[in-house]
Design an enzyme around this catalytic site. Sequence first.
Site, short mmCIF file in Angstrom:
data_model
loop_
_atom_site.label_atom_id
_atom_site.label_comp_id
_atom_site.label_asym_id
_atom_site.label_seq_id
_atom_site.Cartn_x
_atom_site.Cartn_y
_atom_site.Cartn_z
N HIS A 1 9.79 0.13 8.45
CA HIS A 1 9.04 -1.12 8.59
C HIS A 1 9.15 -2.04 7.36
CE1 HIS A 1 7.22 0.67 12.16
NE2 HIS A 1 6.83 1.71 11.44
N ASP A 2 8.58 -1.63 6.25
CA ASP A 2 8.40 -2.54 5.11
C ASP A 2 9.69 -3.10 4.52
OD1 ASP A 2 5.51 -0.68 3.94
OD2 ASP A 2 5.69 -2.28 5.41
N ASP B 1 0.85 -1.20 0.00
CA ASP B 1 0.00 0.00 0.00
C ASP B 1 0.89 1.26 0.00
OD1 ASP B 1 -0.75 0.31 3.59
OD2 ASP B 1 1.03 -0.46 2.56
N ASN C 1 -2.52 2.42 3.66
CA ASN C 1 -1.99 3.75 3.99
C ASN C 1 -2.90 4.85 3.44
OD1 ASN C 1 0.39 3.28 5.45
ND2 ASN C 1 1.41 2.62 3.59
N ASP D 1 6.79 1.17 1.91
CA ASP D 1 6.56 0.17 0.85
C ASP D 1 7.46 0.49 -0.34
OD1 ASP D 1 3.87 0.94 2.24
OD2 ASP D 1 3.54 -1.10 1.52
N THR E 1 3.51 -5.95 2.13
CA THR E 1 3.90 -4.87 3.06
C THR E 1 2.72 -3.96 3.40
OG1 THR E 1 4.59 -3.53 1.17
CG2 THR E 1 6.30 -4.84 2.28
N PHE F 1 -0.57 -1.53 12.50
CA PHE F 1 -1.53 -1.02 11.52
C PHE F 1 -1.98 -2.07 10.50
CE2 PHE F 1 -3.72 2.06 9.02
CZ PHE F 1 -3.48 1.73 7.70
N ASN F 2 -1.05 -2.75 9.84
CA ASN F 2 -1.42 -3.66 8.76
C ASN F 2 -2.35 -4.77 9.24
OD1 ASN F 2 0.02 -2.34 6.77
ND2 ASN F 2 1.87 -3.56 7.06
O1 RIB Z 1 2.79 -0.37 10.78
C1 RIB Z 1 3.58 -0.09 9.67
C2 RIB Z 1 2.91 -0.51 8.41
O2 RIB Z 1 1.75 0.27 8.20
C3 RIB Z 1 3.79 -0.28 7.16
O3 RIB Z 1 3.50 -1.27 6.22
C4 RIB Z 1 3.33 1.06 6.66
O4 RIB Z 1 3.52 1.21 5.24
C5 RIB Z 1 1.87 1.00 6.97
O5 RIB Z 1 1.24 0.27 5.94
CA CA Z 2 2.91 -0.62 3.95
#
Ligand code: RIB
Ligand code: CA
Length: 318
Positions: free
Chosen positions: A240-241, A13, A42, A18, A126, A167-168
């Site tokens: 993160h990704d 996203d 996102n 990403d 991701t 979040f994801n």
């Molecule tokens: O928590 C981080 C994730 O949430 C990452 O993948 C960032 O791009 C958002 O999607």
């Molecule tokens: Ca992401």
Amino acid sequence: MVDHKIPVILDGDPGHDDAIAWVLAKSNPNFDIKAVTSVAGNQTLEKTTYNAMRVCTLLGIEAPIAKGRNKPLLAQLITAGNFHGESGLDGPKLPEPCMQLEELSSVELMSKVLNETDELVTIISTGPLTNVAALLLAHPEVKDKIGMISIMGGGLRNGNWTPAAEFNIFEDPEAAQIVFTSGIPLTMCGLDVTEKAIVYPDDEKKIRAIGNQVSTIVADWLAFFFKHHEQLGWSGSPLHDPCAVAVLLKPEIFTIKDLYVQVDTKGQYTRGATIPDWHGTSKQQPNVRAVLGVDREGFVDLLVEACKVYDDRKVEIQ
Ligand code: RIB
Ligand code: CA
């Protein structure tokens, strides 16, 4: 010389992190990127799809790009505009897409790639796991063609969207539960490792000094990403990704532990939490390779080396 390439599907996203994950993926000669699929997360699906096309144009990813799901399997969509801006990829100007979108949906394109590819395919996801779960629901017959799913998602000790959930996973816990119980080998890069994969302003300067078009844009993405994290009290950005790609490229710089992890879909305070069975009390076999730590400097070096691969690439940006 690369002896054999690993067929890969990129699902995400975009999203600053990403996009940087895809910089890493494309830079590696061992990856044969077969497809790219966008998912809402996102930002809305329209925005993440447009961003996916622009990033693929910038990097020269020539794989087909398919639009994925515009909302979680059951829940309502939440977006993370505060982290990634109105466009979902605010900051530097990017090229307009040089390709048309695939007619196929993400599920149909993923299924087509899995059926047409002789070798086992790695899916690197991701964003929310909505597209991957939808694939497994619609085409259970392709499960055995997936060699590995490497995700950025979850957190074994904390969340970042709620106190308990990352979040994801929080975006689509039902989808995550389908993936975590699928039996497909799963590498989970949760906050346990991604909040250690911190990129500081000095690292951004190192990347900017490389001086090609991609490294300059990556540095601008890092600067934008850092602005928000700095307001939250971070001294750098947790990247993160890219961990979900880096762990496949250089596993030796990561700490990994096989664990049984469950996804909570019902909790009043814990919906979207990824709950580890540290002591084997469930008597269940591990279902994930949980990535718990990283050599930060080694991770940054990987990013720097990846950006250098684009020294001879420059695309028109209006
Ligand atoms: O928590 C981080 C994730 O949430 C990452 O993948 C960032 O791009 C958002 O999607
Ligand atoms: Ca992401």
